[in-house]
Design a protein around this motif. Sequence first.
Motif, PDB file in Angstrom:
ATOM      1  N   VAL A 259      34.620  89.593  70.541  1.00 38.59           N
ATOM      2  CA  VAL A 259      33.854  90.481  71.489  1.00 38.59           C
ATOM      3  C   VAL A 259      33.278  89.480  72.473  1.00 38.59           C
ATOM      4  O   VAL A 259      32.835  89.801  73.510  1.00 38.59           O
ATOM      5  CB  VAL A 259      32.617  91.051  70.572  1.00 38.59           C
ATOM      6  N   SER A 260      33.314  88.054  72.261  1.00 43.19           N
ATOM      7  CA  SER A 260      32.722  87.365  73.087  1.00 43.19           C
ATOM      8  C   SER A 260      33.367  86.012  72.701  1.00 43.19           C
ATOM      9  O   SER A 260      33.802  85.552  71.644  1.00 43.19           O
ATOM     10  CB  SER A 260      31.359  86.966  73.299  1.00 43.19           C
ATOM     11  N   ALA A 261      33.509  84.664  73.673  1.00 44.88           N
ATOM     12  CA  ALA A 261      33.966  83.563  73.125  1.00 44.88           C
ATOM     13  C   ALA A 261      32.798  82.597  72.593  1.00 44.88           C
ATOM     14  O   ALA A 261      31.706  82.514  73.045  1.00 44.88           O
ATOM     15  CB  ALA A 261      34.216  82.748  74.532  1.00 44.88           C
ATOM     16  N   PHE A 262      33.477  81.886  71.657  1.00 42.95           N
ATOM     17  CA  PHE A 262      32.710  80.870  70.857  1.00 42.95           C
ATOM     18  C   PHE A 262      32.590  79.688  71.962  1.00 42.95           C
ATOM     19  O   PHE A 262      33.336  79.456  72.950  1.00 42.95           O
ATOM     20  CB  PHE A 262      33.275  80.457  69.559  1.00 42.95           C
ATOM     21  N   GLU A 263      31.710  78.784  71.317  1.00 43.18           N
ATOM     22  CA  GLU A 263      31.465  77.533  72.151  1.00 43.18           C
ATOM     23  C   GLU A 263      32.930  76.925  72.360  1.00 43.18           C
ATOM     24  O   GLU A 263      33.700  76.786  71.515  1.00 43.18           O
ATOM     25  CB  GLU A 263      30.596  76.464  71.394  1.00 43.18           C
ATOM     26  N   GLY A 264      33.434  76.388  73.574  1.00 45.25           N
ATOM     27  CA  GLY A 264      34.573  75.653  73.637  1.00 45.25           C
ATOM     28  C   GLY A 264      35.763  76.459  73.933  1.00 45.25           C
ATOM     29  O   GLY A 264      36.873  76.175  74.396  1.00 45.25           O
ATOM     30  N   GLU A 265      35.624  77.818  73.721  1.00 46.82           N
ATOM     31  CA  GLU A 265      36.829  78.868  73.668  1.00 46.82           C
ATOM     32  C   GLU A 265      36.849  79.325  75.134  1.00 46.82           C
ATOM     33  O   GLU A 265      35.982  79.342  75.882  1.00 46.82           O
ATOM     34  CB  GLU A 265      36.874  80.082  73.018  1.00 46.82           C
ATOM     35  N   LYS A 276      29.887  89.714  80.361  1.00 45.55           N
ATOM     36  CA  LYS A 276      29.518  88.893  81.558  1.00 45.55           C
ATOM     37  C   LYS A 276      29.060  87.486  81.368  1.00 45.55           C
ATOM     38  O   LYS A 276      28.705  87.044  80.245  1.00 45.55           O
ATOM     39  CB  LYS A 276      28.115  89.390  82.419  1.00 45.55           C
ATOM     40  N   GLY A 277      29.662  86.510  82.411  1.00 42.78           N
ATOM     41  CA  GLY A 277      29.185  85.191  82.234  1.00 42.78           C
ATOM     42  C   GLY A 277      29.998  84.291  81.328  1.00 42.78           C
ATOM     43  O   GLY A 277      29.362  83.350  80.922  1.00 42.78           O
ATOM     44  N   GLN A 278      31.113  84.960  80.590  1.00 38.26           N
ATOM     45  CA  GLN A 278      31.753  84.212  80.068  1.00 38.26           C
ATOM     46  C   GLN A 278      32.852  83.397  80.544  1.00 38.26           C
ATOM     47  O   GLN A 278      33.473  84.073  81.491  1.00 38.26           O
ATOM     48  CB  GLN A 278      32.691  85.112  78.788  1.00 38.26           C
ATOM     49  N   PRO A 279      33.546  82.231  80.312  1.00 37.35           N
ATOM     50  CA  PRO A 279      34.460  81.379  80.866  1.00 37.35           C
ATOM     51  C   PRO A 279      35.836  82.153  80.359  1.00 37.35           C
ATOM     52  O   PRO A 279      36.049  82.620  79.351  1.00 37.35           O
ATOM     53  CB  PRO A 279      34.184  80.014  80.358  1.00 37.35           C
ATOM     54  N   GLY A 280      36.632  82.185  81.426  1.00 36.20           N
ATOM     55  CA  GLY A 280      37.979  82.893  81.301  1.00 36.20           C
ATOM     56  C   GLY A 280      38.213  83.937  82.420  1.00 36.20           C
ATOM     57  O   GLY A 280      37.901  83.913  83.474  1.00 36.20           O
ATOM     58  N   VAL A 281      39.333  84.791  82.104  1.00 39.65           N
ATOM     59  CA  VAL A 281      39.765  85.800  83.051  1.00 39.65           C
ATOM     60  C   VAL A 281      40.038  87.192  82.352  1.00 39.65           C
ATOM     61  O   VAL A 281      39.944  87.222  81.012  1.00 39.65           O
ATOM     62  CB  VAL A 281      41.243  85.476  83.438  1.00 39.65           C
TER      63      VAL A 281
END
Length: 346
Positions: A259-265, A276-281
Amino acid sequence: MEATNRVAPTAKTPALILESDEDSMAKVVLSLHQGLLVAFPTETVYGLGADAGNEEAVASIFAAKGRPSYNPLIIHVKDLATAQLYGHFDHHALKLAAHFWPGPLTLVVPRLDNIPLSPLVSAGLSTIALRVPANKIAGALLEAFDGPVAAPSANRSGLLSPTEAEHVEEMLGDQVSLILDGGPCEGGIESTIIGFEGNIPVLLRPGILPVEQVEAIIGIRLQMPLKDAEPSAIPFVVTAPGQLTSHYAPRAHLRLNAVSAFEGELMLAFGPDAPKGQPGVNLSPVGDLAEAAANLYAYLHLLDDTGVETIAVMPIPQEGVGVAINDRLNRAAAPRPVGSNGNEQS
Ligand code: AMP
Ligand code: MG
């Protein structure tokens, strides 16, 4: 730093990636006649092609990909009439070919006797996989060569499939004589493969052509292959996640249903509800499955190239081409045997 014995760079190596024009088409035809490997775009992914009638050339496909010899190849031909020189088409197969060819559908049909094709293409099976691709460049190549071209995806066995000429160059640049550039593949996921058990159509691999569309044309539900089917079909019979064969795999690990990225993912998101605001594509910010399929491998290549350890993947709806997207993601996330790319499909 010592700089003795340095040789000045000489003539540049000829460009491997060629724009597709008449000149490069002539080079492709020559390469195929010489028994060399060429890469070309299709509407699904880039293919690694060889003259299907040339035993050594076909053998070099397996060597270049690191593909196990028991995994047969798809034969690309220019039209149904040519396909019928090599395989027997019953009424279901004829109906499907008439409706979907040229297009992203592969039909596995009984192989005719004494055909002038390398036995390697069928990996010793009594069947043959045939397809007429819709991509204009692939069509022009098959017209110009005027013969059957054996072509699996132009990647190392088990790794991500290529949807851009540069992906091929990265993985197989030292194995191919040239790469025809057709830009990014519009479909982005492999063809749907239908085989037959007797005259019952079975789904051997979900692909870019949704199963519902196939069923609508033949008027019956597709069956899953029998467990004791020919060996090549077995990796497709997945009854539990633990049985999944690792395939289509990036170097990074995939964490599915995130559902969201953990630290470093990094996040491989899908749809308008992506956090919103999560690193990725995002495979498709509007939630369009065809757009997601077209972006899948390119985005996995992109995220993998960052060196990230884990890619967090949002759930994809299991409908239409979403079935094929989930099939690829599940295989990419499957445990990998230590010390190999450990894949039975490529
Ligand atoms: P690729 O072209 O790399 O996407 O792989 C082609 C796929 O077609 C592989 O998964 C093969 O196992 C499958 N295939 C090709 N020929 C046959 C056949 N005669 N029977 C069953 N599957 C086949
Ligand atoms: Mg493949």
